[in-house]
Design a protein around this motif. Structure first.
Motif, PDB file in Angstrom:
ATOM      1  N   LYS A  24       0.996  -0.878   0.052  1.00  0.00           N
ATOM      2  CA  LYS A  24      -0.188  -0.115   0.285  1.00  0.00           C
ATOM      3  C   LYS A  24       1.196   1.535   0.011  1.00  0.00           C
ATOM      4  O   LYS A  24       0.600   2.609  -0.489  1.00  0.00           O
ATOM      5  N   GLN A  25       2.025   1.935   0.582  1.00  0.00           N
ATOM      6  CA  GLN A  25       2.694   2.402   0.990  1.00  0.00           C
ATOM      7  C   GLN A  25       3.765   2.513  -0.493  1.00  0.00           C
ATOM      8  O   GLN A  25       3.622   3.386  -1.113  1.00  0.00           O
ATOM      9  N   ARG A  67       3.970   6.291   7.462  1.00  0.00           N
ATOM     10  CA  ARG A  67       4.473   5.111   7.282  1.00  0.00           C
ATOM     11  C   ARG A  67       5.774   5.028   6.033  1.00  0.00           C
ATOM     12  O   ARG A  67       6.747   5.179   6.424  1.00  0.00           O
ATOM     13  N   LEU A  68       5.009   5.635   4.942  1.00  0.00           N
ATOM     14  CA  LEU A  68       5.571   5.952   3.880  1.00  0.00           C
ATOM     15  C   LEU A  68       6.966   6.597   4.109  1.00  0.00           C
ATOM     16  O   LEU A  68       7.768   6.485   3.467  1.00  0.00           O
ATOM     17  N   ARG A  69       7.325   8.080   4.868  1.00  0.00           N
ATOM     18  CA  ARG A  69       7.865   9.363   5.220  1.00  0.00           C
ATOM     19  C   ARG A  69       8.000   8.217   6.167  1.00  0.00           C
ATOM     20  O   ARG A  69       9.627   9.188   5.727  1.00  0.00           O
ATOM     21  N   LYS A  70       7.838   7.892   6.898  1.00  0.00           N
ATOM     22  CA  LYS A  70       9.357   6.876   7.658  1.00  0.00           C
ATOM     23  C   LYS A  70      10.100   5.863   6.332  1.00  0.00           C
ATOM     24  O   LYS A  70      11.140   5.861   7.142  1.00  0.00           O
ATOM     25  N   ARG A  78       9.908  14.879   1.450  1.00  0.00           N
ATOM     26  CA  ARG A  78      10.149  16.459   0.067  1.00  0.00           C
ATOM     27  C   ARG A  78       8.155  15.766   0.079  1.00  0.00           C
ATOM     28  O   ARG A  78       7.340  16.593  -0.552  1.00  0.00           O
ATOM     29  N   ILE A  79       7.248  14.706   0.681  1.00  0.00           N
ATOM     30  CA  ILE A  79       6.070  14.578   0.542  1.00  0.00           C
ATOM     31  C   ILE A  79       5.356  15.302   1.705  1.00  0.00           C
ATOM     32  O   ILE A  79       5.523  15.203   3.063  1.00  0.00           O
ATOM     33  N   GLU A  80       5.205  16.638   1.029  1.00  0.00           N
ATOM     34  CA  GLU A  80       4.015  17.814   2.250  1.00  0.00           C
ATOM     35  C   GLU A  80       3.118  17.271   1.994  1.00  0.00           C
ATOM     36  O   GLU A  80       1.852  17.855   1.564  1.00  0.00           O
TER      37      GLU A  80
END
Length: 265
Positions: A24-25, A67-70, A78-80
Motif C-alpha cells: 500500500k505504501q 509509514r511511507l514517510r518513515k 519531500r511529501i508535504e
C-alpha cells in the motif's frame, strides 16, 4: 536524487536505495509520483491505494502516509501536507518518466526533421531509462488501468521510431530484433513493415514476401481484417523490387489497429 516508476519502484540518493516494503505504501508513493508537483486530494490517493474501495476513515490514509514517510527516511520530508491534500516535491529531472518523455519527444522531432543519427541516439537514450514494465511492483489496478497501458504503448512507439531511424541509416541488421518484436507484439503492423523492409534491404526478398503472407493470415484469422493500405503498398513495392531508401521520410506510416491479443500461427 532519482525517483522511478518505469520498472520496479525506485527511490535513490547518494546514500543508496530506499526500500518501501509495504504494497500500500508503494501504491501511495507511485500515485504521488504520477502527480508530481501537484497537490492531490486525500480521496484521490485513497482511491488508488484501495483500488476504488477506500476505507471510510481518513485515518487509514494518514497512517499509510506516516509509514511511507518513515520508510523514505530523510526523503520523506519531500511529501508535504498542503491545503487540500499532499504534494511530493520532486524535480522533473529526478523522475524517470519525465526523462523518458522529454528524450522521446526530442527523438521524434529529430526523426521528423530527417536527422536520423540524432533521432536514433535520443530514442536509444529514452528507452534506456526503462528498467522493466511500468509500475512493475505497484499492486494497484487503478494506477495500472490509468497509466501502465498508455506508457507501454509510448515505449513501443519509441522503439518503432528508433527502428525507423536505424533503417534509414542502414548501419546494422535489425532483423533479429524485429523477429522478436513481431512475435511479442503481432498486432502492430509497424513492426511487420519494418521487418519486411529490413529483409528486403539485406537481399532477402522472398523472406520479406513470406512475412507479408504471414501477417495477412494472422490479421484475417484473429481480427477479420486485411493489412492496412500502407502495408499492402509496401508489399507491392517489394514485389516490383522498388523499395529504395529515401532521405525524405521513413518507409512506413501505419494506420491504427484496435488492440487485440494475436496468437502467432
Amino acid at each position: 536524487m532519482e525517483f522511478g516508476i518505469l520498472g520496479p519502484l525506485l527511490v535513490r540518493d547518494e546514500c543508496g536505495e530506499y526500500r518501501v516494503p509495504s504494497p500500500k505504501q508503494r501504491v501511495l508513493l507511485a500515485a504521488l509520483l504520477l502527480r508530481r508537483g501537484q497537490v492531490t486530494a486525500p480521496e484521490a490517493l485513497a482511491h488508488s491505494v484501495w483500488d476504488g474501495q477506500p476505507p471510510r476513515s481518513a485515518a487509514a490514509l494518514q497512517t499509510c502516509m506516516m509509514r511511507l514517510r518513515k520508510s523514505l527516511g530523510p526523503i520523506g520530508a519531500r511529501i508535504e501536507t498542503r491545503a487540500g491534500g499532499y504534494l511530493l516535491d520532486v524535480a522533473a529531472t529526478e523522475f524517470d518518466l519525465h526523462r523518458f518523455t522529454e528524450l522521446r519527444a526530442q527523438g521524434l522531432a529529430a526523426l521528423r526533421a530527417y536527422e536520423y543519427e540524432q533521432a536514433a541516439a535520443l530514442l536509444d537514450a529514452a528507452l534506456d531509462v526503462w528498467r522493466g514494465e511500468a509500475l512493475l511492483d505497484v499492486p494497484s489496478d487503478t494506477l495500472h488501468s490509468e497509466h501502465a497501458d498508455r506508457l507501454a504503448d509510448e515505449r513501443l512507439q519509441a522503439v518503432e521510431a528508433r527502428l525507423s531511424a536505424e533503417l534509414q541509416l542502414g548501419r546494422r541488421s535489425v532483423v533479429p530484433e524485429l523477429h522478436a518484436l513481431t512475435a511479442a507484439h503481432p498486432e502492430r503492423e509497424r513492426f511487420w513493415a519494418q521487418l519486411m523492409t529490413a529483409l528486403y534491404r539485406e537481399g532477402r526478398q522472398a523472406e520479406a514476401l513470406a512475412v507479408y503472407q504471414r501477417v495477412r493470415r494472422l490479421l484475417g484469422t484473429e481480427l477479420g481484417v486485411q493489412p492496412g493500405p500502407e502495408l499492402r503498398e509496401l508489399h507491392q513495392r517489394i514485389l516490383r523490387a522498388d523499395l529504395r531508401p529515401t532521405a525524405h521520410r521513413p518507409e512506413f506510416t501505419p494506420r491504427r489497429r484496435p488492440q487485440a491479443h494475436l496468437a502467432l500461427r
